[in-house]
Scaffold this motif. Structure first.
Motif, PDB file in Angstrom:
ATOM      1  N   ASP A 167      -4.158  21.508  23.389  1.00  0.00           N
ATOM      2  CA  ASP A 167      -3.425  22.429  24.258  1.00  0.00           C
ATOM      3  C   ASP A 167      -2.120  22.912  23.659  1.00  0.00           C
ATOM      4  N   ASP A 168      -1.484  22.075  22.835  1.00  0.00           N
ATOM      5  CA  ASP A 168      -0.198  22.440  22.243  1.00  0.00           C
ATOM      6  C   ASP A 168      -0.349  23.114  20.886  1.00  0.00           C
ATOM      7  N   ASP A 169      -1.586  23.542  20.563  1.00  0.00           N
ATOM      8  CA  ASP A 169      -1.877  24.289  19.328  1.00  0.00           C
ATOM      9  C   ASP A 169      -1.699  23.482  18.061  1.00  0.00           C
ATOM     10  N   GLU A 170      -1.588  22.153  18.166  1.00  0.00           N
ATOM     11  CA  GLU A 170      -1.518  21.320  16.966  1.00  0.00           C
ATOM     12  C   GLU A 170      -2.909  21.215  16.343  1.00  0.00           C
ATOM     13  N   LEU A 171      -2.976  21.299  15.033  1.00  0.00           N
ATOM     14  CA  LEU A 171      -4.267  21.170  14.360  1.00  0.00           C
ATOM     15  C   LEU A 171      -4.788  19.737  14.451  1.00  0.00           C
ATOM     16  N   VAL A 172      -3.912  18.771  14.185  1.00  0.00           N
ATOM     17  CA  VAL A 172      -4.274  17.355  14.267  1.00  0.00           C
ATOM     18  C   VAL A 172      -3.107  16.601  14.875  1.00  0.00           C
ATOM     19  N   ARG A 173      -3.379  15.805  15.867  1.00  0.00           N
ATOM     20  CA  ARG A 173      -2.308  14.990  16.440  1.00  0.00           C
ATOM     21  C   ARG A 173      -1.916  13.894  15.446  1.00  0.00           C
ATOM     22  N   PRO A 174      -0.631  13.597  15.338  1.00  0.00           N
ATOM     23  CA  PRO A 174      -0.190  12.561  14.382  1.00  0.00           C
ATOM     24  C   PRO A 174      -0.828  11.212  14.700  1.00  0.00           C
ATOM     25  N   TYR A 175      -1.196  10.505  13.640  1.00  0.00           N
ATOM     26  CA  TYR A 175      -1.746   9.157  13.815  1.00  0.00           C
ATOM     27  C   TYR A 175      -0.587   8.169  13.925  1.00  0.00           C
ATOM     28  N   LEU A 176      -0.642   7.294  14.894  1.00  0.00           N
ATOM     29  CA  LEU A 176       0.423   6.324  15.109  1.00  0.00           C
ATOM     30  C   LEU A 176       0.069   5.012  14.411  1.00  0.00           C
ATOM     31  N   PHE A 177       0.761   4.755  13.310  1.00  0.00           N
ATOM     32  CA  PHE A 177       0.551   3.495  12.603  1.00  0.00           C
ATOM     33  C   PHE A 177       1.163   2.348  13.401  1.00  0.00           C
ATOM     34  N   ASP A 178       0.603   1.152  13.223  1.00  0.00           N
ATOM     35  CA  ASP A 178       1.154  -0.032  13.890  1.00  0.00           C
ATOM     36  C   ASP A 178       2.580  -0.272  13.408  1.00  0.00           C
ATOM     37  N   ASN A 179       3.446  -0.614  14.324  1.00  0.00           N
ATOM     38  CA  ASN A 179       4.831  -0.929  13.992  1.00  0.00           C
ATOM     39  C   ASN A 179       5.003  -2.440  14.044  1.00  0.00           C
ATOM     40  N   ARG A 180       4.935  -3.070  12.889  1.00  0.00           N
ATOM     41  CA  ARG A 180       5.034  -4.517  12.834  1.00  0.00           C
ATOM     42  C   ARG A 180       5.591  -4.964  11.481  1.00  0.00           C
ATOM     43  N   VAL A 181       6.102  -6.179  11.471  1.00  0.00           N
ATOM     44  CA  VAL A 181       6.638  -6.765  10.241  1.00  0.00           C
ATOM     45  C   VAL A 181       5.500  -7.459   9.500  1.00  0.00           C
ATOM     46  N   VAL A 182       5.389  -7.187   8.207  1.00  0.00           N
ATOM     47  CA  VAL A 182       4.300  -7.736   7.409  1.00  0.00           C
ATOM     48  C   VAL A 182       4.871  -8.501   6.215  1.00  0.00           C
ATOM     49  N   THR A 183       4.371  -9.700   5.988  1.00  0.00           N
ATOM     50  CA  THR A 183       4.723 -10.467   4.788  1.00  0.00           C
ATOM     51  C   THR A 183       3.658 -10.221   3.732  1.00  0.00           C
ATOM     52  N   LEU A 184       4.075  -9.726   2.584  1.00  0.00           N
ATOM     53  CA  LEU A 184       3.124  -9.420   1.518  1.00  0.00           C
ATOM     54  C   LEU A 184       2.501 -10.699   0.974  1.00  0.00           C
ATOM     55  N   SER A 185       1.364 -10.560   0.345  1.00  0.00           N
ATOM     56  CA  SER A 185       0.667 -11.717  -0.213  1.00  0.00           C
ATOM     57  C   SER A 185       1.513 -12.392  -1.287  1.00  0.00           C
ATOM     58  N   SER A 186       1.119 -13.594  -1.640  1.00  0.00           N
ATOM     59  CA  SER A 186       1.878 -14.376  -2.621  1.00  0.00           C
ATOM     60  C   SER A 186       1.937 -13.692  -3.983  1.00  0.00           C
ATOM     61  N   PHE A 187       1.063 -12.734  -4.233  1.00  0.00           N
ATOM     62  CA  PHE A 187       1.082 -12.005  -5.497  1.00  0.00           C
ATOM     63  C   PHE A 187       2.395 -11.261  -5.674  1.00  0.00           C
ATOM     64  N   HIS A 188       3.047 -10.915  -4.577  1.00  0.00           N
ATOM     65  CA  HIS A 188       4.313 -10.181  -4.622  1.00  0.00           C
ATOM     66  C   HIS A 188       5.526 -11.118  -4.658  1.00  0.00           C
ATOM     67  N   ASP A 189       5.318 -12.415  -4.546  1.00  0.00           N
ATOM     68  CA  ASP A 189       6.445 -13.338  -4.498  1.00  0.00           C
ATOM     69  C   ASP A 189       7.323 -13.189  -5.731  1.00  0.00           C
ATOM     70  N   ASN A 190       8.638 -13.354  -5.526  1.00  0.00           N
ATOM     71  CA  ASN A 190       9.575 -13.361  -6.646  1.00  0.00           C
ATOM     72  C   ASN A 190      10.326 -14.679  -6.676  1.00  0.00           C
ATOM     73  N   ARG A 191      11.404 -14.744  -7.426  1.00  0.00           N
ATOM     74  CA  ARG A 191      12.139 -16.004  -7.572  1.00  0.00           C
ATOM     75  C   ARG A 191      12.765 -16.465  -6.265  1.00  0.00           C
ATOM     76  N   ASN A 192      12.928 -15.555  -5.321  1.00  0.00           N
ATOM     77  CA  ASN A 192      13.510 -15.915  -4.019  1.00  0.00           C
ATOM     78  C   ASN A 192      12.462 -16.216  -2.966  1.00  0.00           C
ATOM     79  N   GLY A 193      11.189 -16.182  -3.370  1.00  0.00           N
ATOM     80  CA  GLY A 193      10.125 -16.515  -2.424  1.00  0.00           C
ATOM     81  C   GLY A 193       9.332 -15.285  -2.007  1.00  0.00           C
ATOM     82  N   SER A 194       8.804 -15.313  -0.787  1.00  0.00           N
ATOM     83  CA  SER A 194       7.937 -14.243  -0.310  1.00  0.00           C
ATOM     84  C   SER A 194       8.757 -13.006   0.081  1.00  0.00           C
ATOM     85  N   ILE A 195       8.061 -11.883   0.187  1.00  0.00           N
ATOM     86  CA  ILE A 195       8.688 -10.618   0.535  1.00  0.00           C
ATOM     87  C   ILE A 195       8.127 -10.133   1.864  1.00  0.00           C
ATOM     88  N   THR A 196       9.007  -9.835   2.802  1.00  0.00           N
ATOM     89  CA  THR A 196       8.592  -9.357   4.125  1.00  0.00           C
ATOM     90  C   THR A 196       9.035  -7.930   4.319  1.00  0.00           C
TER      91      THR A 196
END
Length: 244
Positions: A215-244
Motif C-alpha cells: 500500500d505504501d508503494d515500497e518494492l520490498v519491506r525491510p527485513y528485520l534482523f534479530d537484535n541480540r548479543v552474540v559471542t563469536l566462536s572460539s576461532f575468533h578468540d584473542n589474547r583477551n579471550g572471547s569476542i562478543t
C-alpha cells in the motif's frame, strides 16, 4: 654503522621548550641533568620491556627520548589492535586445515565488525583509557609542553589524532568498501552459525517478497534482523579471550 649512529642519535633526541636561555645555561648542571634524564628514560624502557608496573614512575619534562615515546605508542597500538587481527588473518581455516591461512573470506564480514568496534574504542582520544597505552601516556610526562615544531606535547597529540584518522580512512577504503558489498554477502553463509542463519532468512525473505506491491508503494519491506548479543566462536578468540 651509519644506521647505528642514527639510531643512537634518535635515542638521545628529546623535546625542547620553545625558549632556551643559552646565556645562563650551566654546562656542568646540564651534564648532570642529562645523565639523570637518560637514566630515568632507561628505567621507563626497562620497566616496559619486562612488563613491570610502570605506574609508580614519575618523569620530568625532557626526560623521555622522543623515539621512545613514539615506540611505546606503536607497541600500545599493536597490543590493543594490530597483533590480534594480524594473527587472526594468519590462522588456517578450521575446516580446510593446515596451510589454509588467507582463505578466511567466510569470516571476514564478522571480522570487519570486530575491527570497527576496536577502532571506535581507540579513536577520538579513546586510546587514553586503554590499558595497553598506559606506558605511552606515562612517557608523555617526560615531554615538554609546546608546539608541533619543537616536537613537544602538541606534536604527540596531533600526530596520534592524525594516525587514527588515517587508519580509519584506509580501513574504510580498503576493507569496508571492498567487502561490504552485495556481491560478497554470500560469503557469510559459510561463517558463524548464527549470522549464517540470519543471512539465509534474509535472502529467502527477499525472494518471497520481491515484486510484491504494498500500500505504501515500497518494492520490498525491510527485513528485520534479530537484535541480540552474540559471542563469536572460539576461532575468533584473542589474547583477551572471547569476542562478543
Amino acid at each position: 654503522v651509519k644506521i647505528a649512529k642514527a639510531m643512537l642519535s634518535l635515542m638521545n633526541a628529546r623535546s625542547t621548550p620553545e625558549i632556551i636561555d643559552e646565556d645562563t645555561a650551566d654546562s656542568e648542571t646540564d651534564e648532570e641533568e642529562g645523565s639523570a634524564d637518560e637514566e630515568r628514560a632507561n628505567e621507563l624502557v626497562r620497566a616496559q620491556s619486562s612488563d613491570n608496573d610502570v605506574s609508580t614512575l614519575t618523569l620530568k619534562p625532557g626526560q623521555t627520548p622522543i623515539v621512545v615515546a613514539q615506540l611505546l605508542f606503536f607497541r600500545g597500538f599493536c597490543d590493543a589492535y594490530q597483533t590480534d587481527n594480524f594473527n587472526f588473518m594468519m590462522k588456517p581455516d578450521p575446516a580446510l586445515g593446515r596451510r589454509s591461512f588467507g582463505r578466511l573470506a567466510r569470516f571476514v564480514l564478522e571480522r570487519i565488525s570486530v575491527m570497527h568496534f576496536q577502532i571506535c574504542q581507540l579513536e577520538n582520544g579513546g586510546y587514553k583509557n586503554v590499558e595497553a597505552f598506559k606506558p605511552y601516556i606515562l612517557s608523555l610526562q617526560g615531554i615538554h609542553d609546546g608546539d608541533v615544531k619543537n616536537l613537544c606535547g602538541d606534536f604527540f597529540t596531533k600526530s596520534v589524532d592524525l594516525f587514527f584518522k588515517r587508519h580509519r580512512q584506509y580501513f574504510n577504503k580498503h576493507v569496508v568498501q571492498y567487502w561490504l558489498t552485495s556481491d560478497k554477502m554470500h560469503y557469510m553463509i559459510g561463517g558463524e552459525k548464527y549470522h549464517s542463519q540470519q543471512i539465509c532468512k534474509w535472502m529467502v525473505y527477499f525472494k518471497e517478497h520481491a515484486g510484491m506491491e504494498f500500500d505504501d508503494d515500497e518494492l520490498v519491506r525491510p527485513y528485520l534482523f534479530d537484535n541480540r548479543v552474540v559471542t563469536l566462536s572460539s576461532f575468533h578468540d584473542n589474547r583477551n579471550g572471547s569476542i562478543t
